[in-house]
Motif scaffolding. Structure first.
Motif, PDB file in Angstrom:
ATOM      1  N   GLU A 144       0.833  -1.213   0.000  1.00  0.00           N
ATOM      2  CA  GLU A 144       0.000   0.000   0.000  1.00  0.00           C
ATOM      3  C   GLU A 144       0.867   1.263   0.000  1.00  0.00           C
ATOM      4  OE1 GLU A 144      -3.210   1.150   3.152  1.00  0.00           O
ATOM      5  OE2 GLU A 144      -3.409  -0.960   2.557  1.00  0.00           O
ATOM      6  N   GLN A 145       1.917   1.206   0.831  1.00  0.00           N
ATOM      7  CA  GLN A 145       2.849   2.337   0.919  1.00  0.00           C
ATOM      8  C   GLN A 145       3.498   2.602  -0.456  1.00  0.00           C
ATOM      9  OE1 GLN A 145       5.496   1.579   4.217  1.00  0.00           O
ATOM     10  NE2 GLN A 145       6.977   3.072   3.468  1.00  0.00           N
ATOM     11  N   LEU A 146       3.889   1.517  -1.137  1.00  0.00           N
ATOM     12  CA  LEU A 146       4.521   1.677  -2.457  1.00  0.00           C
ATOM     13  C   LEU A 146       3.516   2.234  -3.470  1.00  0.00           C
ATOM     14  CD1 LEU A 146       6.650  -1.621  -2.585  1.00  0.00           C
ATOM     15  CD2 LEU A 146       7.527   0.705  -2.344  1.00  0.00           C
ATOM     16  N   LEU A 147       2.285   1.764  -3.404  1.00  0.00           N
ATOM     17  CA  LEU A 147       1.268   2.254  -4.359  1.00  0.00           C
ATOM     18  C   LEU A 147       0.967   3.741  -4.139  1.00  0.00           C
ATOM     19  CD1 LEU A 147      -1.288  -0.720  -4.492  1.00  0.00           C
ATOM     20  CD2 LEU A 147       0.380  -0.079  -6.232  1.00  0.00           C
ATOM     21  N   ASN A 148       1.070   4.195  -2.883  1.00  0.00           N
ATOM     22  CA  ASN A 148       0.818   5.616  -2.599  1.00  0.00           C
ATOM     23  C   ASN A 148       1.806   6.530  -3.314  1.00  0.00           C
ATOM     24  OD1 ASN A 148      -1.442   5.374  -1.091  1.00  0.00           O
ATOM     25  ND2 ASN A 148      -0.330   5.172   0.852  1.00  0.00           N
ATOM     26  N   LEU A 150       2.467   6.552  -6.224  1.00  0.00           N
ATOM     27  CA  LEU A 150       1.988   6.841  -7.588  1.00  0.00           C
ATOM     28  C   LEU A 150       1.210   8.150  -7.659  1.00  0.00           C
ATOM     29  CD1 LEU A 150       0.720   3.259  -8.384  1.00  0.00           C
ATOM     30  CD2 LEU A 150       2.419   4.468  -9.753  1.00  0.00           C
ATOM     31  N   LYS A 151       0.784   8.648  -6.495  1.00  0.00           N
ATOM     32  CA  LYS A 151      -0.122   9.820  -6.480  1.00  0.00           C
ATOM     33  C   LYS A 151       0.395  11.017  -7.293  1.00  0.00           C
ATOM     34  CE  LYS A 151      -3.046   8.765  -2.677  1.00  0.00           C
ATOM     35  NZ  LYS A 151      -3.039   8.614  -1.226  1.00  0.00           N
ATOM     36  N   PRO A 152       1.677  11.410  -7.127  1.00  0.00           N
ATOM     37  CA  PRO A 152       2.140  12.581  -7.897  1.00  0.00           C
ATOM     38  C   PRO A 152       2.088  12.361  -9.413  1.00  0.00           C
ATOM     39  CG  PRO A 152       3.752  11.927  -6.231  1.00  0.00           C
ATOM     40  CD  PRO A 152       2.690  10.887  -6.220  1.00  0.00           C
ATOM     41  N   PHE A 153       1.969  11.112  -9.833  1.00  0.00           N
ATOM     42  CA  PHE A 153       1.921  10.829 -11.285  1.00  0.00           C
ATOM     43  C   PHE A 153       0.476  10.761 -11.804  1.00  0.00           C
ATOM     44  CE2 PHE A 153       5.917   9.325  -9.711  1.00  0.00           C
ATOM     45  CZ  PHE A 153       6.811   9.763 -10.678  1.00  0.00           C
ATOM     46  N   HIS A 154      -0.489  11.054 -10.899  1.00  0.00           N
ATOM     47  CA  HIS A 154      -1.910  11.008 -11.263  1.00  0.00           C
ATOM     48  C   HIS A 154      -2.308   9.636 -11.776  1.00  0.00           C
ATOM     49  CE1 HIS A 154      -1.756  15.217 -10.534  1.00  0.00           C
ATOM     50  NE2 HIS A 154      -0.795  15.336 -11.415  1.00  0.00           N
ATOM     51  N   ILE A 155      -1.819   8.647 -11.055  1.00  0.00           N
ATOM     52  CA  ILE A 155      -2.146   7.262 -11.415  1.00  0.00           C
ATOM     53  C   ILE A 155      -2.691   6.563 -10.183  1.00  0.00           C
ATOM     54  CG2 ILE A 155      -1.035   5.044 -11.953  1.00  0.00           C
ATOM     55  CD1 ILE A 155       0.553   6.587 -14.028  1.00  0.00           C
ATOM     56  N   LYS A 156      -3.747   5.810 -10.390  1.00  0.00           N
ATOM     57  CA  LYS A 156      -4.348   5.064  -9.278  1.00  0.00           C
ATOM     58  C   LYS A 156      -3.753   3.650  -9.278  1.00  0.00           C
ATOM     59  CE  LYS A 156      -7.608   3.634  -6.393  1.00  0.00           C
ATOM     60  NZ  LYS A 156      -7.515   3.976  -4.989  1.00  0.00           N
ATOM     61  N   GLY A 157      -3.135   3.272  -8.163  1.00  0.00           N
ATOM     62  CA  GLY A 157      -2.605   1.912  -8.045  1.00  0.00           C
ATOM     63  C   GLY A 157      -3.677   1.022  -7.446  1.00  0.00           C
ATOM     64  N   LEU A 158      -4.124   0.028  -8.215  1.00  0.00           N
ATOM     65  CA  LEU A 158      -5.193  -0.846  -7.689  1.00  0.00           C
ATOM     66  C   LEU A 158      -4.619  -1.971  -6.836  1.00  0.00           C
ATOM     67  CD1 LEU A 158      -7.571  -1.273 -10.781  1.00  0.00           C
ATOM     68  CD2 LEU A 158      -7.663   0.442  -8.999  1.00  0.00           C
ATOM     69  N   GLY A 159      -3.353  -2.337  -7.094  1.00  0.00           N
ATOM     70  CA  GLY A 159      -2.758  -3.416  -6.304  1.00  0.00           C
ATOM     71  C   GLY A 159      -1.565  -4.021  -7.027  1.00  0.00           C
ATOM     72  N   PHE A 160      -1.020  -5.085  -6.436  1.00  0.00           N
ATOM     73  CA  PHE A 160       0.114  -5.792  -7.044  1.00  0.00           C
ATOM     74  C   PHE A 160      -0.295  -7.229  -7.371  1.00  0.00           C
ATOM     75  CE2 PHE A 160       2.619  -2.597  -4.615  1.00  0.00           C
ATOM     76  CZ  PHE A 160       3.456  -2.154  -5.633  1.00  0.00           C
ATOM     77  N   TRP A 161       0.242  -7.739  -8.463  1.00  0.00           N
ATOM     78  CA  TRP A 161       0.093  -9.164  -8.791  1.00  0.00           C
ATOM     79  C   TRP A 161       1.475  -9.787  -8.862  1.00  0.00           C
ATOM     80  CZ3 TRP A 161      -3.889  -8.520 -13.403  1.00  0.00           C
ATOM     81  CH2 TRP A 161      -5.151  -8.269 -12.867  1.00  0.00           C
ATOM     82  N   HIS A 162       1.490 -11.112  -8.768  1.00  0.00           N
ATOM     83  CA  HIS A 162       2.750 -11.857  -8.744  1.00  0.00           C
ATOM     84  C   HIS A 162       2.904 -12.641 -10.039  1.00  0.00           C
ATOM     85  CE1 HIS A 162       6.096 -13.938  -7.030  1.00  0.00           C
ATOM     86  NE2 HIS A 162       5.470 -15.044  -6.663  1.00  0.00           N
ATOM     87  N   ASN A 163       4.159 -12.849 -10.446  1.00  0.00           N
ATOM     88  CA  ASN A 163       4.397 -13.854 -11.485  1.00  0.00           C
ATOM     89  C   ASN A 163       5.180 -14.979 -10.823  1.00  0.00           C
ATOM     90  OD1 ASN A 163       5.561 -15.444 -13.565  1.00  0.00           O
ATOM     91  ND2 ASN A 163       5.200 -13.838 -15.058  1.00  0.00           N
ATOM     92  N   GLY A 164       6.455 -14.716 -10.472  1.00  0.00           N
ATOM     93  CA  GLY A 164       7.199 -15.781  -9.811  1.00  0.00           C
ATOM     94  C   GLY A 164       8.660 -15.416  -9.683  1.00  0.00           C
ATOM     95  N   PHE A 165       9.462 -16.439  -9.417  1.00  0.00           N
ATOM     96  CA  PHE A 165      10.906 -16.232  -9.262  1.00  0.00           C
ATOM     97  C   PHE A 165      11.592 -16.300 -10.626  1.00  0.00           C
ATOM     98  CE2 PHE A 165       9.749 -16.987  -4.937  1.00  0.00           C
ATOM     99  CZ  PHE A 165      10.673 -16.245  -4.215  1.00  0.00           C
ATOM    100  N   LYS A 166      12.638 -15.470 -10.777  1.00  0.00           N
ATOM    101  CA  LYS A 166      13.358 -15.420 -12.055  1.00  0.00           C
ATOM    102  C   LYS A 166      14.510 -16.429 -12.068  1.00  0.00           C
ATOM    103  CE  LYS A 166      14.166 -11.042 -11.530  1.00  0.00           C
ATOM    104  NZ  LYS A 166      14.706  -9.688 -11.666  1.00  0.00           N
ATOM    105  N   HIS A 167      14.792 -16.902 -13.276  1.00  0.00           N
ATOM    106  CA  HIS A 167      15.924 -17.789 -13.524  1.00  0.00           C
ATOM    107  C   HIS A 167      16.667 -17.233 -14.741  1.00  0.00           C
ATOM    108  CE1 HIS A 167      13.794 -20.425 -10.768  1.00  0.00           C
ATOM    109  NE2 HIS A 167      12.720 -20.337 -11.544  1.00  0.00           N
ATOM    110  N   ILE A 168      17.782 -17.895 -15.105  1.00  0.00           N
ATOM    111  CA  ILE A 168      18.600 -17.347 -16.200  1.00  0.00           C
ATOM    112  C   ILE A 168      18.665 -18.332 -17.369  1.00  0.00           C
ATOM    113  CG2 ILE A 168      20.940 -16.572 -16.822  1.00  0.00           C
ATOM    114  CD1 ILE A 168      21.256 -15.657 -13.900  1.00  0.00           C
TER     115      ILE A 168
END
Ligand code: SIN
Length: 349
Positions: A144-148, A150-168
Motif C-alpha cells: 500500500e505504501q509503495l502504491l501511494n 503513484l499519487k504525484p503521477f496522477h495514477i491510481k494503483g489498484l494493487g500488485f500481482w505476482h508472477n514468480g521467481f526469475k531464472h537465467i
C-alpha cells in the motif's frame, strides 16, 4: 357504427391510462438524485493493455479481472484486454496511461523504477525466499505504501500481482557458478538495481523491451536473459536459448494501474465493485501464478535441445554473497530505505 367506434376509442384510452398508473409510467416522480446513481445507466469501457501472452499469470489474471468486473457491475463496465503489446508496449504504455490513451496497464514493478526509484527494493536479489513472503509484502501495508507513491503521477494503483521467481537462460554454456556469467550480454528489464546485479558478476545488462527479446536472442544481439518459467515458455525463449539455470535469484511481479482522472470519473458504486473484483482476482492470481510456473517449468524440461539445470545450494549461496554489493548500491541511491527494513522484518534472513 359511429357510437361503436367512439366507444372503442374511449375504452382503449381508459385502459391505457389505467395501465400507466399501475406501472407508475404516468405521474411517476423522478427518482431522488444522488452521487451513487450518476453515470450508472451508461456503458463504461476500460481498455487494458499488457505485454505478455494470454496464457501467463498476468494474462490469465487480466481476463479473470475483466470477467469479474463485468459480473459485479451487471455488464455496465466492460474491460477489453489487449495482450502481447498489441496496443502499447513497454516503451510507451506508461505515457499512454498518463495521457489517458488507455485506462489500465499492468507493468512489472521493475519497469516503474525510473519514475519510482524506491520500487527498486523489489528487484533486490535474494530478498524473498518464498511466494508466501512475496504475497505478504505485496498485499499488505508495504504494498500500500509503495502504491501511494503513484499519487504525484496522477495514477491510481489498484494493487500488485505476482508472477514468480526469475531464472537465467543462456545460449552458449550453462550457468553452474556465477563465474559462468562473466562477459555475457544479459537482457534485463530497465532497473538500476538489475543493472548492478549483473555488473556485480561481470556481465553487462542490456535493457530491452519485452516484445523485442525473442528476436534479439535469435539474432545473438544478446546472450542471455532472466525471467520466470511462464514467460520463458509462453514467449518461446527456449527455442532460441539452449540452457536454463534455476537460480531463483529475484522476483517478477506487477503493479495494476489505472488512469487517475478516469478512476475519479467513475461513480462510487462502480469504484467499489472494481475494487472487489481486484481483491478477488488478486487472491486467485497468487496461487494460479505458482501453479502456472510449475507447469511451464515441467514443459520446459521436456523440450529437446533445451537443458534445465538446478544451481546447487552452495553455488546459490556464493551467488547471493557476491550480489551483496547490490544492497549497498540500493541503500546509497534510494530515498526511502525504510521499505527495505520493513520487508526484512517479514522475510527470513
Ligand atoms: C512481463 O511479465 O510483463 C514482462 C517481463 C519482462 O519484461 O521480462
Amino acid at each position: 357504427m359511429k357510437k361503436f367506434i367512439i366507444g372503442t376509442i374511449i375504452s382503449v384510452l381508459l385502459l391505457t391510462i389505467a395501465i400507466g398508473i399501475q406501472q407508475d409510467l404516468l405521474f411517476a416522480k423522478p427518482l431522488p438524485y444522488d452521487d451513487e446513481q450518476k453515470g450508472l445507466d451508461t456503458q463504461i469501457t476500460i481498455h487494458l493493455s499488457h505485454v505478455v501472452a494470454e496464457n501467463t499469470p498476468k494474462g490469465q489474471a487480466a481476463s479473470k479481472f475483466a470477467e469479474l468486473v463485468e459480473e459485479k457491475t451487471n455488464g455496465k463496465v466492460k474491460v477489453h484486454v489487449y495482450p502481447n503489446s498489441s496496443l502499447f508496449n513497454d516503451e510507451n504504455e506508461f505515457q499512454a496511461l498518463q495521457n489517458g490513451n488507455v485506462e489500465m496497464i499492468i507493468p512489472t514493478f521493475s519497469k516503474m523504477t525510473s519514475n519510482l526509484p524506491n520500487w527498486q527494493v523489489l528487484d533486490l536479489p535474494y530478498l524473498f525466499n518464498s511466494d508466501d513472503e512475496v504475497h505478504e509484502v505485496l498485499t499488505g501495508s508495504i504494498g500500500e505504501q509503495l502504491l501511494n507513491e503513484l499519487k504525484p503521477f496522477h495514477i491510481k494503483g489498484l494493487g500488485f500481482w505476482h508472477n514468480g521467481f526469475k531464472h537465467i537462460t543462456t545460449i552458449d554454456h550453462p550457468i553452474h557458478t556465477f563465474e559462468d556469467l562473466t562477459g555475457l550480454r544479459v537482457r534485463t528489464m530497465p532497473s538500476k538495481t538489475l543493472e548492478k546485479q549483473f555488473e556485480a558478476v561481470g556481465a553487462t545488462s542490456i535493457p530491452i523491451s519485452f516484445s523485442e527479446v525473442f528476436t534479439d536472442l535469435e539474432s545473438n544481439a544478446i546472450d542471455a536473459q532472466e525471467n520466470t518459467a511462464s514467460n520463458i515458455y509462453s514467449k518461446g525463449f527456449y527455442k532460441v536459448q539452449k540452457h536454463m539455470t534455476l537460480t531463483k535469484h529475484g522476483i517478477l511481479g506487477y503493479a495494476v494501474l489505472m488512469n487517475e482522472n478516469f478512476w475519479q470519473s467513475l461513480p462510487t458504486k462502480i469504484q467499489k465493485q472494481i475494487m472487489e473484483a481486484m481483491k478477488e482476482t488478486t487472491d486467485w492470481q497468487f496461487k494460479q501464478a505458482i501453479d502456472m510456473n510449475k507447469e511451464d517449468l515441467q514443459k520446459l524440461e521436456q523440450q529437446d535441445n533445451f537443458e534445465v539445470y538446478t544451481m546447487s545450494d552452495k553455488e546459490r549461496q556464493r551467488l547471493k554473497e557476491k550480489l551483496a554489493s547490490v544492497y549497498d548500491f540500493y541503500r546509497n541511491n534510494v530515498q526511502n530505505n525504510d521499505v527495505l527494513s520493513e520487508i526484512e522484518k517479514i522475510v527470513s534472513p
